[in-house]
Scaffold this active site. Structure first.
Site, PDB file in Angstrom:
ATOM      1  N   ARG A 188       0.906  -1.293  -0.114  1.00 61.06           N
ATOM      2  CA  ARG A 188       0.073  -0.006  -0.156  1.00 61.06           C
ATOM      3  C   ARG A 188       0.715   1.308   0.126  1.00 61.06           C
ATOM      4  O   ARG A 188       2.106   1.007   0.530  1.00 61.06           O
ATOM      5  CB  ARG A 188      -0.879   0.190   1.197  1.00 61.06           C
ATOM      6  N   ARG A 247      -2.672  10.907   1.873  1.00 62.04           N
ATOM      7  CA  ARG A 247      -3.443  11.630   3.098  1.00 62.04           C
ATOM      8  C   ARG A 247      -4.021  12.680   2.164  1.00 62.04           C
ATOM      9  O   ARG A 247      -3.324  13.453   1.564  1.00 62.04           O
ATOM     10  CB  ARG A 247      -2.538  12.219   3.856  1.00 62.04           C
ATOM     11  N   ARG A 302      20.470  -5.952  -0.118  1.00 58.99           N
ATOM     12  CA  ARG A 302      21.209  -4.527  -0.602  1.00 58.99           C
ATOM     13  C   ARG A 302      21.937  -4.098   0.307  1.00 58.99           C
ATOM     14  O   ARG A 302      22.002  -4.044   1.513  1.00 58.99           O
ATOM     15  CB  ARG A 302      19.610  -3.742  -1.133  1.00 58.99           C
ATOM     16  N   ARG A 335      19.221   9.932  -1.443  1.00 59.18           N
ATOM     17  CA  ARG A 335      19.043  11.031  -0.622  1.00 59.18           C
ATOM     18  C   ARG A 335      20.091  11.795  -0.155  1.00 59.18           C
ATOM     19  O   ARG A 335      21.214  11.240   0.058  1.00 59.18           O
ATOM     20  CB  ARG A 335      18.076  10.458   0.623  1.00 59.18           C
ATOM     21  N   GLU A 343      23.594   8.994   0.109  1.00 60.78           N
ATOM     22  CA  GLU A 343      23.331   7.608   0.268  1.00 60.78           C
ATOM     23  C   GLU A 343      23.039   7.065  -1.085  1.00 60.78           C
ATOM     24  O   GLU A 343      22.330   7.356  -1.734  1.00 60.78           O
ATOM     25  CB  GLU A 343      21.956   7.513   1.140  1.00 60.78           C
ATOM     26  N   TYR A 390      13.690  -7.313   7.952  1.00 59.49           N
ATOM     27  CA  TYR A 390      13.628  -5.902   8.049  1.00 59.49           C
ATOM     28  C   TYR A 390      12.722  -5.423   9.271  1.00 59.49           C
ATOM     29  O   TYR A 390      11.753  -5.716   9.444  1.00 59.49           O
ATOM     30  CB  TYR A 390      13.300  -5.039   6.874  1.00 59.49           C
ATOM     31  N   ASP A 446      12.047  -2.178  12.026  1.00 61.73           N
ATOM     32  CA  ASP A 446      12.244  -0.971  12.693  1.00 61.73           C
ATOM     33  C   ASP A 446      12.747  -0.931  14.137  1.00 61.73           C
ATOM     34  O   ASP A 446      12.594  -2.045  14.719  1.00 61.73           O
ATOM     35  CB  ASP A 446      10.874  -0.036  12.769  1.00 61.73           C
TER      36      ASP A 446
END
Ligand code: FAD
Length: 366
Positions: free
Chosen positions: A175, A179, A252, A283, A304, A351, A353
């Protein structure tokens, strides 16, 4: 835990990253003798910040702690105070700037629209009637339409993964948050911040009471390390632990190019994403903006560059294609049979957080 032998430590923790440090803290709190080793020359794993004459540089990419889990937030704040920080990156597409995440500011910048209804109609008219997306390009267009895809997703994603969006699987994007309010807050979580004093202080406090040894790779002397403690907590690469017996997992990797500039401000924001394909980096991070109390007269930026991972490079992101997922499942099955405790992003090949890591490390049975 009953002691049947006289080993030096109750726990050997391999890896002084976030997972290893939280586990070490718990063990020390429980009165255990804890040894922590890390192959790097610093603690903190990927949270580590380097000091550039008063500017704390997020050495392995920008790290913003965000969570909606009240317990996790209370716990991290019991270790060190977190300073509120709202992540509001900017996208730069061929020199034109757009707010992220996709919100009414972005839609106004793209199309000049001012109401949610106009923005919704624009997106709807560009979805192309795709009902069964076969690749990432079709998936993204079906979710947000062609303009957002071409301007803000395509180039960035292709640089990140090193291949065309039409060759990437659709399920990389499930998804895309859109907003219809004027809200540039990247995360939806209740709590968001960065530790006062930086991540180094946070990790250092977690490791108080543990015996820490750096520049020390578990595999350089595996036999020795397996003998020093009753229990091992391992946070390194899972395939390496099992001698790559089923083959190598793929990642990666990223290259970070840090540059100190003798100006107080370079880009006015912490994170600017370059969403065209031509700019070779994804970035630029300007670290002083993570800390509103930074008084340095210079600034430090980091470009990066994502790239293919090869042996010896730092593994950052697991590649969740079918081949790697099946391989990782086989290694995880081995880990379940082992007396070693496996935890963290490398040892689980997932992965995570930071808030996931904290939660898991606080809950795992030791
Ligand atoms: P690590 O931090 O990798 O720690 C593992 C440690 O084990 C390392 O220090 C390593 O040197 C050591 N080690 C491995 N093998 C051995 C060995 N054989 N012997 C000795 N030591 C060993 N999360 C967020 O919540 N917010 C963000 O904004 C965010 N930004 C991110 C940006 C980037 C670019 C990346 C890559 C990740 C980001 N994350 C973010 C995720 C975050 O970095 C992870 O959740 C966290 O670092 C995982 O902690 P860990 O302890 O599992 O792994």
């Amino acid at each position: 835990m009953s002691r049947q032998n006289s080993r030096d430590y109750d726990y050997l923790v391999v890896g002084a990253g976030l997972f290893g440090s939280v586990v070490a803290w718990r063990a020390v709190q429980a009165g255990k003798r804890v040894k922590v080793i890390d192959r790097r020359n610093h603690i903190g794993g990927n949270l580590y910040c380097a000091d550039y004459d008063g500017v704390a540089v997020h050495n392995y990419g920008p790290h913003i702690f965000h969570t909606s889990d009240e317990q996790v937030w209370q716990w991290v704040n019991s270790i060190v105070e977190f300073v509120p920080y709202i992540n509001s990156p900017i996208a730069n597409y061929h020199g034109k700037l757009y707010n992220l995440p996709f919100n009414m500011n972005t839609f106004h910048q793209l199309w000049g629209v001012t109401t949610a209804e106009e923005a919704q109609q624009k997106i709807e008219s560009q979805r192309g009637g795709i009902t069964n997306p076969q690749n990432l390009e079709q998936q993204a267009i079906s979710l947000v339409g062609t303009d957002i895809y071409n301007t803000l997703i395509k180039g960035y994603t292709e640089k990140q993964w090193g291949r065309d969006c039409s060759e990437l699987p659709a399920d990389i994007i499930r998804r895309l948050p859109v907003r219809f309010t004027y809200d540039n807050n990247y995360f939806n979580d209740t709590y968001q911040g960065i530790p006062r004093g930086g991540y180094n202080e946070f990790i250092a406090r977690l490791l108080v009471g543990a015996d820490v040894e750096l520049e020390c790779d578990f595999f350089d002397n595996r036999e020795h390390w397996e003998g020093v403690a009753d229990k091992i907590v391992y946070t390194g690469e899972i395939d390496r632990y099992f001698d790559y017996c089923y083959g190598k997992l793929e990642y990666r990797t990223l290259r970070f190019e840090h540059e100190q500039l003798n100006i107080p401000d370079y880009q006015g924001v912490a994170v600017m994403n370059f969403t065209d394909r031509e700019t070779p980096y994804t970035r630029i991070v300007e670290h002083r903006h993570f800390d509103s109390s930074c008084t340095a007269e210079h600034t430090v930026i980091t470009r990066e560059y994502p790239s293919e991972w090869q042996a010896g490079a730092e593994p950052y992101y697991p590649i969740n294609n079918q081949k790697n997922s099946q391989l990782a499942d086989k290694y995880r099955a081995l880990a379940e049979q082992s007396t070693t405790i496996f935890g963290g992003r490398l040892a689980e090949y997932r992965y995570y957080d930071m808030h996931h890591i904290v939660k898991k490390a606080l809950q795992i049975e030791l």
